[in-house]
Write an enzyme that holds these catalytic residues in place. Structure first.
Site, mmCIF file in Angstrom:
data_model
loop_
_atom_site.group_PDB
_atom_site.id
_atom_site.type_symbol
_atom_site.label_atom_id
_atom_site.label_comp_id
_atom_site.label_asym_id
_atom_site.label_seq_id
_atom_site.Cartn_x
_atom_site.Cartn_y
_atom_site.Cartn_z
ATOM 1 N N GLY B 12 41.554 47.163 29.937
ATOM 2 C CA GLY B 12 40.827 47.106 31.202
ATOM 3 C C GLY B 12 41.549 46.264 32.229
ATOM 4 O O GLY B 12 41.797 45.082 32.008
ATOM 5 N N GLY B 14 40.435 45.480 35.261
ATOM 6 C CA GLY B 14 39.498 44.999 36.286
ATOM 7 C C GLY B 14 39.690 43.510 36.499
ATOM 8 O O GLY B 14 40.734 42.951 36.166
ATOM 9 N N PHE B 15 38.685 42.861 37.064
ATOM 10 C CA PHE B 15 38.823 41.439 37.364
ATOM 11 C C PHE B 15 39.077 40.620 36.100
ATOM 12 O O PHE B 15 39.983 39.788 36.065
ATOM 13 C CB PHE B 15 37.579 40.919 38.080
ATOM 14 C CG PHE B 15 37.479 41.392 39.507
ATOM 15 C CD1 PHE B 15 38.436 41.027 40.442
ATOM 16 C CD2 PHE B 15 36.434 42.204 39.919
ATOM 17 C CE1 PHE B 15 38.354 41.460 41.759
ATOM 18 C CE2 PHE B 15 36.346 42.633 41.235
ATOM 19 C CZ PHE B 15 37.307 42.276 42.154
ATOM 20 N N VAL B 80 41.439 54.459 25.648
ATOM 21 C CA VAL B 80 41.292 53.959 24.281
ATOM 22 C C VAL B 80 40.293 54.841 23.543
ATOM 23 O O VAL B 80 39.185 55.080 24.027
ATOM 24 C CB VAL B 80 40.815 52.491 24.294
ATOM 25 C CG1 VAL B 80 40.516 52.000 22.885
ATOM 26 C CG2 VAL B 80 41.861 51.604 24.950
ATOM 27 N N GLU B 172 23.734 48.104 50.176
ATOM 28 C CA GLU B 172 24.918 48.400 50.988
ATOM 29 C C GLU B 172 24.964 49.870 51.374
ATOM 30 O O GLU B 172 25.231 50.224 52.535
ATOM 31 C CB GLU B 172 26.194 48.094 50.188
ATOM 32 C CG GLU B 172 26.502 46.616 50.063
ATOM 33 C CD GLU B 172 27.449 46.314 48.905
ATOM 34 O OE1 GLU B 172 27.712 47.220 48.079
ATOM 35 O OE2 GLU B 172 27.905 45.166 48.807
ATOM 36 N N ASP B 301 31.951 42.350 32.615
ATOM 37 C CA ASP B 301 30.630 42.986 32.541
ATOM 38 C C ASP B 301 30.231 43.398 31.131
ATOM 39 O O ASP B 301 29.051 43.649 30.865
ATOM 40 C CB ASP B 301 30.597 44.239 33.435
ATOM 41 C CG ASP B 301 30.503 43.865 34.902
ATOM 42 O OD1 ASP B 301 30.364 42.661 35.198
ATOM 43 O OD2 ASP B 301 30.555 44.776 35.760
ATOM 44 N N ALA B 317 31.794 39.764 40.102
ATOM 45 C CA ALA B 317 33.249 39.612 40.087
ATOM 46 C C ALA B 317 33.712 38.181 39.795
ATOM 47 O O ALA B 317 34.605 37.982 38.962
ATOM 48 C CB ALA B 317 33.835 40.122 41.404
#
Lengths: 419, 419
Positions: B12, B14-15, B80, B172, B301, B317
């Site tokens: 992953g 991501g962050f 994966v 949003e 997450d 995040a």
């Protein structure tokens, strides 16, 4: 919109269609512009989207937005499924129909595989934004697959990029791809050296950029070779499949083949019942109307016209814009009971970009190539881009790409087979 | 890369994953970062891509490019397919396998429809760039369909936009969509008035932005209503199909329903054989390792952890970045024979944007909303965007969008059913 006014239907929001709509801005008629997409595309920069230099929205603008202030036009996003020239009616894919008093068909061109339609799957072409994003995905994935490959032959096949067709699009793609391999991807891989990628431009004819004078073709070839492109002239591709392509007697393993060799006219042209040329384009009268149907015009890449000087009108953006403009003037002339005029192509010159700091310019008496030609090309293209914001964003992207050798849009999108 | 060094596999980009990789920059080990895509995504701005304010490449950067100078890491684009915690091996979709000494699983979250998986087709969610482009297409097409509709009920259904879920993403999307309908599309249609579109935010709970203090939730609701959003609280959606949605006892015809209500952990978490929480997240030890497998960490997450103060670590995040950083420090500690540390979330505050000049900010002692909060949000988000160029392009887009009410990326991409 007053219903009593004559109804002009324009099919296609490319250069020809959009310039015709604009030319009818103050005319007392109602216009419906029909396009499959929602946007006008600045096609000359499409290769930049395919090669990850620009984002799709950088070179496109919604037709509705461009035309929002022109109150006599209605924009319709739909695919045309039928044209009846006699009853003056077109049908759309949503089941509805539009009756017209005057029709302009400007639906452009698509790829042609010269009877080898099964090549389409293995050698995609470049005409729409979706094509460009598919191609971007294919190009970027090839390097990923090469990095993951353990078999040297497989790795080599992933690193062989063949571009079929030595016209402007083929030349642009080959030059840019060579730059990506040699500079942009530098240091980013651990198992392969992207600079080892082979970028080959394959042209069946004797030279690249055949529409240019011979000396500029030769210069373009030298510039391509300097950028690292292997230029193969005079041999046609005989077969393309998932494993590679057949060039003369040799089969070359290659996982990425791009088609930039041929265009065919939009199939809508055949619905008019008018004479077509070999490429399927509609053979129009000098005033761009269709023989026997004075209220139906064809303009842009779909129109086939030989000028008084014996030269055919080329399939380039300036010709399409000029044709669109003339159709607008001719429709206005009819409206006021006047006569239509014949089309005369005003040729301001021809330019093609090759890659970083490399281009050729042919202004008739003046011809030049190299760095100066590249700057000339850049200024011209940014100037002609629609919309202030797009120009600014494109300039910013290019400025950044130029100094960093980077490309802003190197993002793989779309759900592929292995995603 | 030396093969004798310990091998850390990070799943992953991501962050959490990316911050862990960076935290191991100078460590004497080799790292393989595996991601399904080729890019790191700045997820907090994903709704801007969906609502045509930004292009996909504006908020993403190729992982290879970000990490090109960190020579101890190899980036692998693959999915994966299996994790064996006992033999310490993962398998990939290309048939290959990777043996690890240490594993960090940071594959994040996906949408959850709470057992109503058939809603997915009619109410897409927003987690990836592809989701955002699909949603953009759906939103823009709805106005096109409304314009072409001849039946008033059908037209109304095309102009009804329901967003399910009153968390940050739902808020949003609703606020931005209301702005698009009221301002961006003004004057562009001839048969409909886009401002008549109904944008409804549906939240089953008693308030929007439930993670914020009650007064800010109330302010957010008022700001949404000022922007033209119809906020429906306290009633859950019972059914979603192609024609609309069931809200309490009423069926509401709506062609566009967007899912922003629930996330579920990545299914890879279940492969570890570790205890999961109700949302499918892996219940990690205080040092973020998996019970019984000290060499396997989970962060971001996908990790479920209750802090010493009894509060769960939120799925945001900053928490993911902090977790990634701690995993890197813990791996280093192990490498030098030291002890691992427990995770302690440093909460710098919480902010959410609502729409034009509307946002809420909760910094603990200081809370504010409205114009000032919006500017605060903007500066923070641009500051945290990865990459100099992206920041500049995003700022330019926002500056342009702000003054013109326009949105740069209003281009419909992708071949839909009717294209």
């Amino acid at each position: 919109m007053t219903t009593g006014q004559p109804h002009v239907v324009i099919i296609g929001g490319g250069f020809a269609g959009l310039w015709a709509v604009r030319g009818l801005a103050s005319a007392k008629l109602r216009i419906t512009l029909v396009d499959r997409g929602n946007h006008h595309l600045f096609q000359p920069l499409l290769y930049q989207v395919a090669t990850a230099g620009l984002s799709a929205p950088d070179i496109a603008a919604p037709l509705r937005h461009i035309l929002r202030a022109q109150r006599n036009v209605e924009v319709r996003m739909a695919t045309v499924t039928g044209i009846d020239a006699d009853t003056k009616r077109i049908t759309l894919d949503d089941g509805s129909a539009l009756d017209f008093d005057t029709l302009l068909l400007a639906s452009g061109a698509t790829h042609a595989y010269f009877g080898n339609d099964h090549w389409a799957e293995h050698a995609p072409g470049l005409k729409t934004l979706d094509d460009a994003l598919d191609l971007r995905r294919k190009l970027l994935l090839a390097f990923e697959r090469a990095e993951a490959a353990t078999d040297p032959a497989e790795r080599e096949a992933w690193l062989h990029f063949a571009i079929v067709g030595g016209g402007p699009t083929g030349v642009e793609l080959a030059g840019t791809l060579a730059e990506i391999a040699r500079h942009t991807l530098k240091d980013e891989f651990r198992n392969i050296d992207p600079a080892q990628a082979r970028v080959r431009l394959v042209e069946a004819g004797p030279r690249v950029l055949a529409a240019f004078p011979e000396d500029l073709s030769a210069k373009a070839k030298r510039q391509l070779e300097k950028l690292g492109v292997d230029v193969a002239l005079g041999t046609p591709v005989k077969e393309i499949n998932a494993d590679g392509y057949q060039l003369g007697d040799a089969f070359v393993p290659a996982k990425t083949v791009v088609w930039a060799a041929g265009v065919a006219a939009s199939p809508l042209g055949a619905l008019l019942g008018a004479p077509l040329d070999r490429a399927g384009r509609v053979q129009v009268q000098p005033d761009l109307s269709v023989p026997g149907h004075p209220d139906i015009f064809v303009a842009g890449d779909l129109a086939s016209l030989t000028q008084a000087n014996g030269k055919p009108v080329p399939g380039v953006a300036p010709a399409a814009k000029q044709m669109g403009g003339l159709v607008a003037r001719n429709i206005r002339a009819r409206l006021s009971g006047g006569k239509t005029s014949a089309f005369a192509y005003k040729d301001y010159g021809n330019l093609a970009t090759i890659g970083r700091m490399a281009a050729v310019v042919d202004l008739g008496k003046i011809r030049f190539s190299g760095v100066l030609a590249w700057w000339f090309w850049l200024v011209m293209h940014v100037f002609f881009l629609i919309g202030f914001r797009n120009r600014l964003v494109v300039l910013l992207n290019w400025w950044w790409a130029y100094w960093s050798y980077q490309r802003a849009a190197r993002i793989i999108l779309g759900r592929g087979e292995r995603r």
